[in-house]
Design an enzyme around this catalytic site. Structure first.
Site, PDB file in Angstrom:
ATOM      1  N   HIS A   1       0.865  -1.190   0.000  1.00  0.00           N
ATOM      2  CA  HIS A   1       0.000   0.000   0.000  1.00  0.00           C
ATOM      3  C   HIS A   1       0.893   1.228   0.000  1.00  0.00           C
ATOM      4  O   HIS A   1       1.374   1.672   1.041  1.00  0.00           O
ATOM      5  CB  HIS A   1      -0.914  -0.014   1.227  1.00  0.00           C
ATOM      6  CG  HIS A   1      -1.943   1.064   1.228  1.00  0.00           C
ATOM      7  ND1 HIS A   1      -3.140   0.935   1.923  1.00  0.00           N
ATOM      8  CD2 HIS A   1      -1.987   2.302   0.658  1.00  0.00           C
ATOM      9  CE1 HIS A   1      -3.851   2.044   1.766  1.00  0.00           C
ATOM     10  NE2 HIS A   1      -3.158   2.883   1.007  1.00  0.00           N
TER      11      HIS A   1
ATOM     12  N   GLU B   1      -7.325   1.615  -4.250  1.00  0.00           N
ATOM     13  CA  GLU B   1      -7.944   2.161  -3.029  1.00  0.00           C
ATOM     14  C   GLU B   1      -9.021   3.161  -3.441  1.00  0.00           C
ATOM     15  O   GLU B   1      -8.738   4.291  -3.818  1.00  0.00           O
ATOM     16  CB  GLU B   1      -6.906   2.841  -2.138  1.00  0.00           C
ATOM     17  CG  GLU B   1      -7.492   3.243  -0.792  1.00  0.00           C
ATOM     18  CD  GLU B   1      -6.474   3.897   0.126  1.00  0.00           C
ATOM     19  OE1 GLU B   1      -6.712   3.917   1.352  1.00  0.00           O
ATOM     20  OE2 GLU B   1      -5.464   4.425  -0.370  1.00  0.00           O
TER      21      GLU B   1
ATOM     22  N   ALA C   1      -8.534  11.468   3.560  1.00  0.00           N
ATOM     23  CA  ALA C   1      -8.110  12.500   2.613  1.00  0.00           C
ATOM     24  C   ALA C   1      -8.621  12.236   1.201  1.00  0.00           C
ATOM     25  O   ALA C   1      -8.296  12.975   0.270  1.00  0.00           O
ATOM     26  CB  ALA C   1      -6.589  12.593   2.587  1.00  0.00           C
TER      27      ALA C   1
ATOM     28  N   HIS D   1     -11.653   2.623   4.813  1.00  0.00           N
ATOM     29  CA  HIS D   1     -12.415   3.854   4.608  1.00  0.00           C
ATOM     30  C   HIS D   1     -13.894   3.514   4.708  1.00  0.00           C
ATOM     31  O   HIS D   1     -14.687   3.806   3.822  1.00  0.00           O
ATOM     32  CB  HIS D   1     -12.054   4.507   3.277  1.00  0.00           C
ATOM     33  CG  HIS D   1     -10.678   5.083   3.265  1.00  0.00           C
ATOM     34  ND1 HIS D   1     -10.358   6.241   3.939  1.00  0.00           N
ATOM     35  CD2 HIS D   1      -9.535   4.653   2.692  1.00  0.00           C
ATOM     36  CE1 HIS D   1      -9.072   6.503   3.767  1.00  0.00           C
ATOM     37  NE2 HIS D   1      -8.548   5.547   3.025  1.00  0.00           N
TER      38      HIS D   1
ATOM     39  N   ARG E   1     -19.382  -1.368  23.448  1.00  0.00           N
ATOM     40  CA  ARG E   1     -20.709  -1.805  23.014  1.00  0.00           C
ATOM     41  C   ARG E   1     -20.859  -1.812  21.496  1.00  0.00           C
ATOM     42  O   ARG E   1     -21.783  -2.418  20.979  1.00  0.00           O
ATOM     43  CB  ARG E   1     -21.797  -0.907  23.635  1.00  0.00           C
ATOM     44  CG  ARG E   1     -21.919  -1.053  25.151  1.00  0.00           C
ATOM     45  CD  ARG E   1     -23.196  -0.401  25.679  1.00  0.00           C
ATOM     46  NE  ARG E   1     -23.260  -0.502  27.125  1.00  0.00           N
ATOM     47  CZ  ARG E   1     -22.818   0.427  27.971  1.00  0.00           C
ATOM     48  NH1 ARG E   1     -22.281   1.541  27.484  1.00  0.00           N
ATOM     49  NH2 ARG E   1     -22.908   0.259  29.273  1.00  0.00           N
TER      50      ARG E   1
ATOM     51  N   ASP F   1       1.876   3.438   3.156  1.00  0.00           N
ATOM     52  CA  ASP F   1       0.862   4.398   2.700  1.00  0.00           C
ATOM     53  C   ASP F   1       1.542   5.712   2.304  1.00  0.00           C
ATOM     54  O   ASP F   1       1.019   6.802   2.538  1.00  0.00           O
ATOM     55  CB  ASP F   1      -0.181   4.646   3.797  1.00  0.00           C
ATOM     56  CG  ASP F   1      -1.460   5.294   3.258  1.00  0.00           C
ATOM     57  OD1 ASP F   1      -1.628   5.353   2.025  1.00  0.00           O
ATOM     58  OD2 ASP F   1      -2.274   5.761   4.070  1.00  0.00           O
TER      59      ASP F   1
ATOM     60  N   ALA G   1      -3.281  12.449   5.951  1.00  0.00           N
ATOM     61  CA  ALA G   1      -3.492  12.047   4.564  1.00  0.00           C
ATOM     62  C   ALA G   1      -2.642  10.852   4.163  1.00  0.00           C
ATOM     63  O   ALA G   1      -2.885  10.220   3.138  1.00  0.00           O
ATOM     64  CB  ALA G   1      -3.180  13.221   3.633  1.00  0.00           C
ATOM     65  N   GLY G   2      -1.644  10.525   4.940  1.00  0.00           N
ATOM     66  CA  GLY G   2      -0.737   9.443   4.581  1.00  0.00           C
ATOM     67  C   GLY G   2       0.618   9.714   5.192  1.00  0.00           C
ATOM     68  O   GLY G   2       0.776  10.609   6.026  1.00  0.00           O
TER      69      GLY G   2
END
Length: 379
Positions: free
Chosen positions: A54, A124, A135, A190, A222, A269, A306-307
């Site tokens: 990734h 992705e 992002a 996501h 929960r 990422d 964002a990464g």
């Protein structure tokens, strides 16, 4: 060619050994010092080549840019952090942009390139939840669509190997079932799925989770959410961005401890701002992001993570030295585990006779001394 070290990662232990390489493959493993060698790395560690499943880009280039020169430059240089194989990763955008992106990868693979091996594409989006989009540009997040994906699949020359999607928006799991039928890994991410929705998607074939903790429904006692499902179903793979920014060190340790040695995937990422100066601003999926001093990238204005700009070798260092994860779990997460998930463990992911000679020589501080891709020095 024969190389050797007193610390080679073989059979889940550090072993003094020689690695004999022929025609890009590991021919034999010998005791240290048995035969004359071409390279003696002494006490430096030799580990299997890293697989980053990734990663969006680096060096000012992003997979969505769809330029062959940028992709070639990226894979040629990424070997300096020990990456011997990767999956260029797209970000949600228009069908036109994504089609061009996957076509570009397919063309470069067909025409040839130097450096790390392109194993396929990680797609992705665009089938993501608009609340947990991170992002990713909200205007291009759409519902899963089998016919549309078939167009992407054709454009990619069947190179799409992983799809990150919010399965709770996939009506009757039509796209999920299609992807599984094509041998494509479905990774929930996501996504705002409830624990029950996540479990149902797993029962229908989803086998991974994208950057666990980030971009997904959180764990509550929960309402366990997607994070709870990632912990509960141990046979499901889970990605972790191990830069120390996206997840607390204790959360990293907890996840490795719970998932065991075989199902964590260390990823970067990484974004196009990787290797660029602090403060650099670029467009990512149409949104402006800024590189922070700690190596993280954030949406300008909104502040969302964002990464990363992580290097895999540094991510391994953080996992072992700071998160205190045992070597076997740490190394597997960036070598054998991604190979197993992709179904290529017969020739990737470990130092064994018959497998590709993808090797990384590490200094004690985890800097990369040398990377071998299929037996050839890569830089």
């Amino acid at each position: 060619m024969i190389i050797q070290s007193k610390r080679v990662w073989v059979l889940d232990i550090w072993m003094a050994a020689q690695i004999e390489i022929e025609d890009g493959k590991i021919k034999s493993i010998h005791p240290y010092g048995k035969k004359p060698v071409d390279e003696d790395y002494g006490d430096l560690r030799i580990v299997p080549g890293f697989i980053d499943g990734h990663t969006h880009g680096a060096y000012g280039w992003d997979t969505n840019d769809a330029t062959p020169e940028g992709l070639r430059n990226w894979v040629k240089n990424i070997v300096k952090e020990g990456v011997t194989a990767l999956l260029p990763t797209t970000i949600t955008q228009s069908e036109e942009v994504l089609t061009a992106a996957v076509k570009n990868v397919a063309n470069v693979v067909k025409e040839g390139y130097d450096g790390a091996e392109i194993l396929g594409i990680h797609f992705e989006g665009p089938y993501l939840d608009q609340v947990f989009k991170g992002a990713q540009p909200e205007q291009y997040c759409v519902k899963p669509n089998v016919e549309q994906f078939k167009r992407y699949q054709k454009a990619s020359d069947n190179l799409i190997k992983i799809v990150t999607m919010a399965c709770e928006h996939d009506e009757d799991y039509k796209l999920l079932h299609y992807l599984v039928s094509q041998g494509i890994v479905v990774s929930q991410g996501h996504s705002g799925a409830t624990y029950e929705q996540a479990a149902e998607a797993i029962a229908n074939g989803a086998m991974s989770m994208t950057h666990v903790y980030n971009g997904m429904s959180k764990f509550q006692h929960r309402e366990p959410g997607l994070v709870g499902a990632a912990y509960r179903f141990r046979e499901v793979y889970g990605e972790l961005i191990t830069d120390g920014n996206h997840s607390h060190l204790a959360a990293i340790n907890n996840f490795y401890k719970e998932k065991g040695e075989d199902h964590v995937l260390l990823i970067t990422d990484s974004l196009m701002v990787k290797s660029l100066p602090v403060g650099t601003r670029v467009l990512f999926g149409g949104n402006e992001i800024e590189l922070f001093p700690d190596g993280s990238a954030h949406l300008v204005g909104a502040g969302n993570l964002a990464g990363s700009t992580l290097n895999v070798n540094k991510g391994l260092k953080i996992v072992v030295e700071e998160a205190r994860v045992p070597w076997r779990s740490a190394i597997n997460s960036c070598t054998l585990n991604p190979a197993r998930m992709l179904g290529i463990e017969d020739h990737k992911g470990s130092i064994q006779a018959g497998k590709d000679a993808d090797l990384v020589v590490l200094e004690d501080n985890y800097d990369v001394k040398m990377t071998y891709v299929k037996g050839k020095k890569a830089f």
